[in-house]
Design an enzyme around this catalytic site. Structure first.
Site, PDB file in Angstrom:
ATOM      1  CG  ASP A  25      -0.181  -0.067   2.384  1.00 13.56           C
ATOM      2  OD1 ASP A  25       0.613  -0.346   2.555  1.00 13.56           O
ATOM      3  OD2 ASP A  25      -0.906  -0.075   3.388  1.00 13.56           O
ATOM      4  CG  ASP A 160      -3.972  -1.406   8.441  1.00 15.57           C
ATOM      5  OD1 ASP A 160      -3.901  -2.409   7.520  1.00 15.57           O
ATOM      6  OD2 ASP A 160      -3.529  -1.363   8.866  1.00 15.57           O
TER       7      ASP A 160
HETATM    8  C1  GLA Z   1      -0.180  -3.034   8.551  1.00 24.40           C
HETATM    9  C2  GLA Z   1       0.191  -1.177   7.756  1.00 24.40           C
HETATM   10  C3  GLA Z   1      -0.558  -1.053   6.332  1.00 24.40           C
HETATM   11  C4  GLA Z   1      -0.097  -1.956   5.589  1.00 24.40           C
HETATM   12  C5  GLA Z   1      -0.018  -3.522   6.270  1.00 24.40           C
HETATM   13  C6  GLA Z   1       1.363  -5.163   5.120  1.00 24.40           C
HETATM   14  O1  GLA Z   1      -0.805  -3.026   8.712  1.00 24.40           O
HETATM   15  O2  GLA Z   1      -0.412  -0.779   8.431  1.00 24.40           O
HETATM   16  O3  GLA Z   1      -0.702  -0.032   6.167  1.00 24.40           O
HETATM   17  O4  GLA Z   1       1.084  -1.517   5.267  1.00 24.40           O
HETATM   18  O5  GLA Z   1       0.659  -3.398   7.192  1.00 24.40           O
HETATM   19  O6  GLA Z   1       0.427  -4.802   3.970  1.00 24.40           O
END
Ligand code: GLA
Length: 374
Positions: A25, A160
């Protein structure tokens, strides 16, 4: 017991599971998460003061935030996420009013299912609602991401908080993290179920390791940009990368290779999901886990053991870690009729090979933010 009638609104925001598209992301890639019925709930009422009084159903602590001096609440043991969220909402020019907030989080902490995003997003949505403001869930997710970066010190991407705010019941989101274009894709697993398993290893140092990975991908991009005109790592094709990888230090090349191949796997997963081809989707999950283990190095013994136990089970077509890694959960696609046997099999193997016992979660794919007037 919560007496709902004591409050004016009940606001929830979801935890999330990511089906595939891990650690891409923040590289402008597409991800494929879904919001879960495991959520954070905020009961809120205005109190006519300039204080936010926080309490929790699971803690005896009570914390008061001063809405005119939220900076002071940085690094609180409890209330830090709420303070950061309130500050970002305020700094974006919105109205903040004093209120009493009772919080209840049923997203397991440290599980990689985004309890922090659920807390941040629901807090902002609750603050907006109690101040009588309409909110835009995408803006809420951006402000919540900023709270995570600034107050929790994790230089996270948008996945997230976006999932927590914008999820839709029964659907996964194909989210382009560069443009925030989002396509909702129905999750129809046919005769299979999605099983979430927690390795229950408390994760340590996740913030620093996460930030280190992100910095490594930025280093990769800046080297590649001296040879190629691209704006993000996700835009580098596998073919182009073959010619460019020699310019990168070996570890950095591995990190970039994971990102570029994971983006290709998301494209294949989109196709598999739309075709209802769970065997193909499962295979992609396995490949993703292996890449996160070998190239990206964010799994660790426990997650590897959990994923490998699941992959070895007959009725399971694929399994991988989900979320940031270094502990937390796996997801597995398992024949519904074999779920009980699957749990027993994985439990026994995992317990034998590690110092922990796993937990399994039953969660539905749910809406992101919900607001109920009480
Ligand atoms: C965490 C971060 C997200 C993403 C994931 C891995 O959850 O908060 O932004 O980078 O790791 O995909």
């Amino acid at each position: 017991m919560i007496n709902e009638k004591d409050y004016k609104y009940k606001v929830t925001a979801a935890g999330r599971v990511n089906i595939i598209g891990e650690h891409v992301d923040y590289c402008g890639g597409r991800v494929f998460p879904a919001a879960l019925s495991l959520c954070n709930t905020v009961y809120v009422r205005p109190n006519g003061t300039d204080k936010i009084n926080l309490s929790w159903t699971t803690l005896t602590d009570k914390v008061t935030l001063n809405i005119n001096d939220l900076e002071k609440s940085r690094s609180l043991k409890y209330g830090n996420y709420q303070a950061g969220s309130a500050l970002m909402w305020k700094n974006a020019g919105h109205r903040l009013v004093g209120c009493d907030m009772l919080q209840e989080c049923i997203v397991p902490f440290g599980s990689g299912l985004s309890s922090s995003a659920a807390i941040e997003v629901s807090t902002i949505a609750a603050l907006a609602t109690v101040a009588g403001e309409k909110f835009n869930p995408v803006e809420v997710s951006r402000l919540a991401q900023r709270a995570e970066q600034d107050f929790a010190g994790v230089n996270c991407g948008i996945m997230d908080q976006y999932s927590s705010a914008c999820g839709k019941k029964g659907h996964a989101m194909l989210l382009d993290c560069k443009t925030l274009a989002c396509e909702y894709v129905p999750v129809n697993l046919g005769e299979y179920s999605l099983i979430i398993t927690n390795c229950n290893k408390p994760h340590s140092l996740i913030e620093s390791k996460y930030n280190e990975r992100r910095a490594e991908t930025e280093q990769a991009l800046s080297i590649i940009q001296s040879y190629e005109k691209v704006s993000c790592l996700a835009d580098v094709t596998k073919e182009r990368f073959e010619g460019l990888s020699k310019y990168l230090p070996a570890k950095i090349a591995d990190r970039a290779k994971h990102v570029i191949e994971e983006c290709a796997r998301v494209r294949s997963a989109e196709y598999a999901m739309k075709q209802g081809d769970m065997v193909a989707l499962g295979q992609l999950l396995n490949e993703s886990h292996n890449s996160l283990k070998v190239l990206y190095e964010v799994t660790g013994k426990e997650l590897d053991c959990l994923a490998e136990a699941a992959q070895a089970f007959d009725g399971c077509v694929g399994s991988r870690m989900t979320g940031g890694g270094f502990g937390g959960c796996t997801i597995s696609i398992v024949k519904t009729q074999a779920v009980q046997d699957f749990k027993k099999y994985v439990y026994e193997r995992y317990q034998k090979q590690t110092a922990y016992t796993p937990s399994f979660y039953e969660a539905d794919i749910s809406d992101g933010i919900t607001v109920t007037k009480l």
